[in-house]
Write a protein that holds these residues in place. Structure first.
Motif, PDB file in Angstrom:
ATOM      1  N   LYS A 168       0.824  -1.210   0.000  1.00  0.00           N
ATOM      2  CA  LYS A 168       0.000   0.000   0.000  1.00  0.00           C
ATOM      3  C   LYS A 168       0.859   1.263   0.000  1.00  0.00           C
ATOM      4  O   LYS A 168       0.395   2.331  -0.392  1.00  0.00           O
ATOM      5  CB  LYS A 168      -0.929  -0.006   1.204  1.00  0.00           C
ATOM      6  N   GLU A 169       2.111   1.132   0.467  1.00  0.00           N
ATOM      7  CA  GLU A 169       2.985   2.295   0.496  1.00  0.00           C
ATOM      8  C   GLU A 169       3.247   2.832  -0.912  1.00  0.00           C
ATOM      9  O   GLU A 169       3.417   4.038  -1.112  1.00  0.00           O
ATOM     10  CB  GLU A 169       4.333   1.943   1.157  1.00  0.00           C
ATOM     11  N   SER A 175      -0.049   8.611  -4.739  1.00  0.00           N
ATOM     12  CA  SER A 175      -1.009   9.674  -4.403  1.00  0.00           C
ATOM     13  C   SER A 175      -0.295  10.947  -3.949  1.00  0.00           C
ATOM     14  O   SER A 175      -0.702  12.062  -4.292  1.00  0.00           O
ATOM     15  CB  SER A 175      -1.960   9.178  -3.318  1.00  0.00           C
ATOM     16  N   SER A 176       0.785  10.783  -3.182  1.00  0.00           N
ATOM     17  CA  SER A 176       1.516  11.966  -2.699  1.00  0.00           C
ATOM     18  C   SER A 176       2.234  12.701  -3.825  1.00  0.00           C
ATOM     19  O   SER A 176       2.513  13.897  -3.720  1.00  0.00           O
ATOM     20  CB  SER A 176       2.530  11.533  -1.639  1.00  0.00           C
ATOM     21  N   ALA A 179      -0.798  11.768  -8.325  1.00  0.00           N
ATOM     22  CA  ALA A 179      -1.613  10.892  -9.169  1.00  0.00           C
ATOM     23  C   ALA A 179      -2.985  10.687  -8.531  1.00  0.00           C
ATOM     24  O   ALA A 179      -3.096  10.534  -7.314  1.00  0.00           O
ATOM     25  CB  ALA A 179      -0.923   9.545  -9.353  1.00  0.00           C
ATOM     26  N   ASN A 180      -4.024  10.704  -9.355  1.00  0.00           N
ATOM     27  CA  ASN A 180      -5.356  10.428  -8.826  1.00  0.00           C
ATOM     28  C   ASN A 180      -5.570   8.911  -8.752  1.00  0.00           C
ATOM     29  O   ASN A 180      -4.705   8.122  -9.132  1.00  0.00           O
ATOM     30  CB  ASN A 180      -6.440  11.099  -9.681  1.00  0.00           C
ATOM     31  N   ARG A 181      -6.748   8.499  -8.263  1.00  0.00           N
ATOM     32  CA  ARG A 181      -7.004   7.070  -8.067  1.00  0.00           C
ATOM     33  C   ARG A 181      -7.007   6.302  -9.392  1.00  0.00           C
ATOM     34  O   ARG A 181      -6.510   5.183  -9.459  1.00  0.00           O
ATOM     35  CB  ARG A 181      -8.356   6.887  -7.354  1.00  0.00           C
ATOM     36  N   PHE A 182      -7.554   6.920 -10.422  1.00  0.00           N
ATOM     37  CA  PHE A 182      -7.599   6.243 -11.721  1.00  0.00           C
ATOM     38  C   PHE A 182      -6.197   6.026 -12.262  1.00  0.00           C
ATOM     39  O   PHE A 182      -5.872   4.955 -12.784  1.00  0.00           O
ATOM     40  CB  PHE A 182      -8.434   7.068 -12.706  1.00  0.00           C
ATOM     41  N   GLN A 183      -5.332   7.025 -12.157  1.00  0.00           N
ATOM     42  CA  GLN A 183      -3.966   6.892 -12.632  1.00  0.00           C
ATOM     43  C   GLN A 183      -3.198   5.849 -11.834  1.00  0.00           C
ATOM     44  O   GLN A 183      -2.429   5.067 -12.394  1.00  0.00           O
ATOM     45  CB  GLN A 183      -3.259   8.245 -12.561  1.00  0.00           C
ATOM     46  N   THR A 184      -3.408   5.837 -10.530  1.00  0.00           N
ATOM     47  CA  THR A 184      -2.751   4.836  -9.696  1.00  0.00           C
ATOM     48  C   THR A 184      -3.189   3.430 -10.077  1.00  0.00           C
ATOM     49  O   THR A 184      -2.381   2.502 -10.159  1.00  0.00           O
ATOM     50  CB  THR A 184      -3.067   5.095  -8.211  1.00  0.00           C
TER      51      THR A 184
END
Length: 277
Positions: A168-169, A175-176, A179-184
């Motif tokens: 998860k790191e 995210s930090s 990047a948004n959730r879709f990109q991640t």
């Protein structure tokens, strides 16, 4: 003095030759020998008889249904199997262990029992079928549902360990960095899941092609409409037409081998592509 090179490199672990010999013997007795007998038995017929058997319109219709419904069922399992694996790995909720155990139920349940249960549920007066305005049991849709049922565990169990190994790191770092959730999801998670997803799809597809017990009840076995190829093979065997049965089985084997080889080559290409990035 010329340097001499060893022709063989030995493994640190002993017994390689013996274990390899037992492996080849085991595979030959259980896989290669039975499969070769399919072709040997088929060749007892002349080529005209073989072609008339495998190209019969009733047999061709069964090919289309078996492979088409198997592909559709495997694709459905690909989508919802990933979703189920994601829920089981990423979320905690009451009854999670029970749901996780239910995923393996199609493995343990006899296929004939599954076929009877699905037929009872999806008949026009069944618990589920009565709520639909379309006929499900004794149709191609019913065949697809049965094949989806028996293939679900393959995708879930292939994807689940990969999701558990993802740190998860890495997602938090993504995210930090903005990047948004879709990109991640598309740039980090999908590349990691893709090999396991393709493998699960291939296993579910292969399992569905040869399925008999869970389909024979819900399909209705109507020639040219809902008759699957394994049923035709059983029909030939009941009529003592062993060469005709093996001729149809040989076609199924060749088509299955080509499709699975194509899927494996695609998986190899995917692994090589993301490994070089």
């Amino acid at each position: 003095m010329k340097k001499q090179y060893k022709l063989r490199s030995y493994s640190i672990l002993p017994g390689f030759g013996l274990s390899l010999g037992f492996t080849m013997l085991y595979i030959s007795l259980l896989v290669l020998l039975p499969l070769s007998m399919i072709f040997f038995n088929t060749l007892t017929l002349d080529w005209t008889k073989i072609w008339s058997t495998i190209s019969d319109p009733r047999v061709v219709a069964s090919y289309k249904l078996s492979f088409g419904a198997s592909f559709a069922a495997a694709f459905i399992n690909l989508v919802f199997g990933v979703l189920i694996a994601w829920v089981l790995v990423r979320y905690s909720f009451p009854g999670k262990k029970i749901m996780d155990g239910l995923v393996d139920l199609p493995f343990a349940l006899p296929t004939a029992v599954a076929g009877i249960a699905l037929t009872t549920l999806y008949t026009p007066n069944g618990w589920i079928g009565q709520f639909f305005h379309i006929k499900i049991a004794y149709t191609q849709l019913g065949v697809t549902i049965a094949l989806t049922f028996i293939g679900l565990p393959f995708v879930v169990r292939m994807v689940q360990p990969v999701l558990q190994s993802l740190e998860k790191e890495v997602e938090e770092a993504s995210s930090s960095l903005g990047a948004n959730r879709f990109q991640t999801f598309t740039k980090l998670i999908i590349p990691e899941l893709l090999p396991a997803v393709i493998t699960g799809f291939a296993l579910a597809f292969a399992r569905a092609i040869g399925e008999y017990g869970s389909v024979v009840f819900i399909s209705g076995n109507m020639p040219m409409k809902t008759e699957i190829t394994p049923l035709l093979i059983m029909t030939k065997l009941e009529q003592y037409d062993y060469a005709g049965a093996t001729a149809i089985a040989a076609v199924m084997l060749l088509i299955s081998f080509i499709l699975l080889l194509t899927i494996n080559l695609f998986q190899w290409w995917i692994n090589r592509r993301y490994a070089n990035e």
